[in-house]
Design a protein around this motif. Structure first.
Motif, PDB file in Angstrom:
ATOM      1  N   GLU A   6      -7.900   2.791 -17.478  1.00 57.28           N
ATOM      2  CA  GLU A   6      -7.323   2.686 -16.146  1.00 57.28           C
ATOM      3  C   GLU A   6      -6.500   1.411 -16.035  1.00 57.28           C
ATOM      4  OE1 GLU A   6     -10.339   2.944 -13.202  1.00 57.28           O
ATOM      5  OE2 GLU A   6     -11.160   4.804 -13.984  1.00 57.28           O
ATOM      6  N   GLY A   7      -5.466   1.474 -15.268  1.00 59.34           N
ATOM      7  CA  GLY A   7      -4.651   0.298 -15.021  1.00 59.34           C
ATOM      8  C   GLY A   7      -5.274  -0.564 -13.938  1.00 59.34           C
ATOM      9  N   PRO A   8      -4.584  -1.620 -13.558  1.00 62.49           N
ATOM     10  CA  PRO A   8      -5.104  -2.477 -12.492  1.00 62.49           C
ATOM     11  C   PRO A   8      -5.132  -1.731 -11.166  1.00 62.49           C
ATOM     12  CG  PRO A   8      -2.882  -3.136 -13.092  1.00 62.49           C
ATOM     13  CD  PRO A   8      -3.310  -2.091 -14.069  1.00 62.49           C
ATOM     14  N   PRO A   9      -5.994  -2.150 -10.247  1.00 68.05           N
ATOM     15  CA  PRO A   9      -6.060  -1.458  -8.953  1.00 68.05           C
ATOM     16  C   PRO A   9      -4.772  -1.646  -8.153  1.00 68.05           C
ATOM     17  CG  PRO A   9      -7.416  -3.427  -8.927  1.00 68.05           C
ATOM     18  CD  PRO A   9      -6.925  -3.257 -10.329  1.00 68.05           C
ATOM     19  N   GLU A  13      -5.947  -1.042  -2.568  1.00 67.57           N
ATOM     20  CA  GLU A  13      -7.198  -0.380  -2.938  1.00 67.57           C
ATOM     21  C   GLU A  13      -8.379  -1.352  -2.837  1.00 67.57           C
ATOM     22  OE1 GLU A  13      -8.944   2.044  -6.813  1.00 67.57           O
ATOM     23  OE2 GLU A  13      -6.834   1.521  -6.694  1.00 67.57           O
ATOM     24  N   ALA A  14      -9.514  -0.825  -2.381  1.00 69.25           N
ATOM     25  CA  ALA A  14     -10.714  -1.656  -2.241  1.00 69.25           C
ATOM     26  C   ALA A  14     -11.287  -1.963  -3.624  1.00 69.25           C
ATOM     27  CB  ALA A  14     -11.755  -0.923  -1.402  1.00 69.25           C
TER      28      ALA A  14
END
Length: 48
Positions: A6-9, A13-14
């Motif tokens: 997964e990439g960074p949030p 996004e919480a």
């Protein structure tokens, strides 16, 4: 199928729950501790 890495949030996004983040940290710590112990015991067996 969701991506494996997964990439960074996203900016809005919480963050993930603290318990989940700490669980990952503890799992990585235990895994590295076991790996270092295994290498240490293997080296000790070779020396003796």
């Amino acid at each position: 199928m969701p991506p494996i890495i997964e990439g960074p949030p996203e900016p809005g996004e919480a963050p993930r729950p603290l318990g989940k983040r700490l669980l990952w940290f503890v799992a990585l710590w235990c895994g590295s501790l076991a790996a270092v112990a295994a290498v240490a015991y293997a080296l000790r067996a070779l020396i003796l």
